[in-house]
Scaffold this motif. Structure first.
Motif, PDB file in Angstrom:
ATOM      1  N   THR A 116      71.030 -76.052 160.801  1.00 43.74           N
ATOM      2  CA  THR A 116      70.142 -75.687 159.690  1.00 43.74           C
ATOM      3  C   THR A 116      70.112 -74.170 159.584  1.00 43.74           C
ATOM      4  N   GLU A 117      70.544 -73.667 158.440  1.00 45.94           N
ATOM      5  CA  GLU A 117      70.575 -72.216 158.228  1.00 45.94           C
ATOM      6  C   GLU A 117      69.240 -71.751 157.654  1.00 45.94           C
ATOM      7  N   VAL A 118      68.704 -70.690 158.237  1.00 46.51           N
ATOM      8  CA  VAL A 118      67.408 -70.147 157.824  1.00 46.51           C
ATOM      9  C   VAL A 118      67.598 -68.680 157.441  1.00 46.51           C
ATOM     10  N   ASN A 119      67.255 -68.356 156.209  1.00 44.49           N
ATOM     11  CA  ASN A 119      67.288 -66.969 155.729  1.00 44.49           C
ATOM     12  C   ASN A 119      65.868 -66.543 155.391  1.00 44.49           C
ATOM     13  N   VAL A 120      65.442 -65.432 155.976  1.00 47.03           N
ATOM     14  CA  VAL A 120      64.081 -64.936 155.788  1.00 47.03           C
ATOM     15  C   VAL A 120      64.142 -63.651 154.970  1.00 47.03           C
ATOM     16  N   PHE A 121      63.282 -63.558 153.958  1.00 48.67           N
ATOM     17  CA  PHE A 121      63.246 -62.397 153.076  1.00 48.67           C
ATOM     18  C   PHE A 121      61.842 -61.800 153.080  1.00 48.67           C
ATOM     19  N   ARG A 122      61.791 -60.523 152.804  1.00 48.26           N
ATOM     20  CA  ARG A 122      60.496 -59.860 152.652  1.00 48.26           C
ATOM     21  C   ARG A 122      60.009 -60.028 151.214  1.00 48.26           C
ATOM     22  N   PRO A 123      58.731 -60.301 151.027  1.00 50.93           N
ATOM     23  CA  PRO A 123      58.223 -60.439 149.652  1.00 50.93           C
ATOM     24  C   PRO A 123      58.234 -59.096 148.934  1.00 50.93           C
ATOM     25  N   VAL A 124      58.566 -59.131 147.664  1.00 51.67           N
ATOM     26  CA  VAL A 124      58.632 -57.919 146.848  1.00 51.67           C
ATOM     27  C   VAL A 124      57.621 -58.053 145.714  1.00 51.67           C
ATOM     28  N   ALA A 125      56.766 -57.049 145.561  1.00 49.61           N
ATOM     29  CA  ALA A 125      55.773 -57.066 144.484  1.00 49.61           C
ATOM     30  C   ALA A 125      56.472 -56.883 143.142  1.00 49.61           C
ATOM     31  N   MET A 126      55.972 -57.564 142.120  1.00 56.47           N
ATOM     32  CA  MET A 126      56.587 -57.505 140.800  1.00 56.47           C
ATOM     33  C   MET A 126      56.520 -56.098 140.214  1.00 56.47           C
TER      34      MET A 126
END
Length: 208
Positions: A116-126
């Motif tokens: 199972t591949e897991v990619n984590v991203f940082r949230p970006v404000a609009m």
């Protein structure tokens, strides 16, 4: 009759041995995660056999890289939950972080799952995303303007050079072209003398 019963029992034993030797199949769900930080992520693993199996979990940075047992990684965000006779196991990652990106594999009785591949991203404000987009658009427009100014300046410089060359060019004087040339004049009538020279010696005139 006895032979028939013996044959039936033989078929049953053969089918049981084939079932026991059947290759163990491992399933993992889901096969991919794309989440932001601080999200809870469960990974499900199950086997095709109805027995109490031993489940181990491994992690790799990407597919094909070396795998590390999760038990050797000290991480309070990773928890395991096995369901014994139900042949099911869960891997929970609570409040996932950037370091948790990778590929997770479950292994049951030395048989490994598909991963199972897991990619984590940082949230970006609009607002920040729109601001960055507007800045990029402004830079592109500014670069186009500078390019147009450079091309216009280049053409203007060439035009000035051409005008300077035209102003420095002097036309040759035509007054001295015929200097030193003298036209010889013959005394008497010009046409009469030409007729004399044009007639060959000893030739008779056509009217004679």
């Amino acid at each position: 009759m006895r032979w028939m019963l013996a044959g039936c029992w033989g078929l049953v034993l053969i089918s049981l041995s084939v079932a026991d030797n059947k290759k163990l199949q491992i399933r993992q769900k889901p096969r991919f995660y794309g989440v932001t930080v601080n999200t809870n992520v469960p990974i499900y693993c199950s086997s095709s056999r109805q027995d109490n199996s031993t489940v181990q979990w491994f992690k790799a940075n990407k597919i094909g890289d070396e795998q590390t047992p999760l038990l050797t990684l000290i991480d309070d965000n990773i928890n395991f939950q096995n369901h014994g006779f139900m042949q099911k196991a869960y891997l929970y990652i609570t409040k996932i972080q950037m370091r948790h990106s990778g590929v997770y594999y479950c292994m049951v009785n030395e048989t490994q799952g598909p991963g199972t591949e897991v990619n984590v991203f940082r949230p970006v404000a609009m607002e920040k995303a729109l601001y960055r987009s507007n800045v990029k658009d402004g830079l592109i427009v500014f670069q186009g303007f500078l390019l147009a100014v450079f091309i216009a300046a280049l053409f203007l410089r060439k035009q000035k050079l051409w005008e300077r060359r035209d102003s420095e060019y002097e036309e040759p004087e035509t007054d001295h072209i015929y200097e030193g040339l003298a036209i010889e004049t013959c005394g008497g009538g010009l046409y009469e003398e030409l007729s004399v020279y044009a007639q060959a010696e000893g030739a008779e005139a056509p009217w004679e």
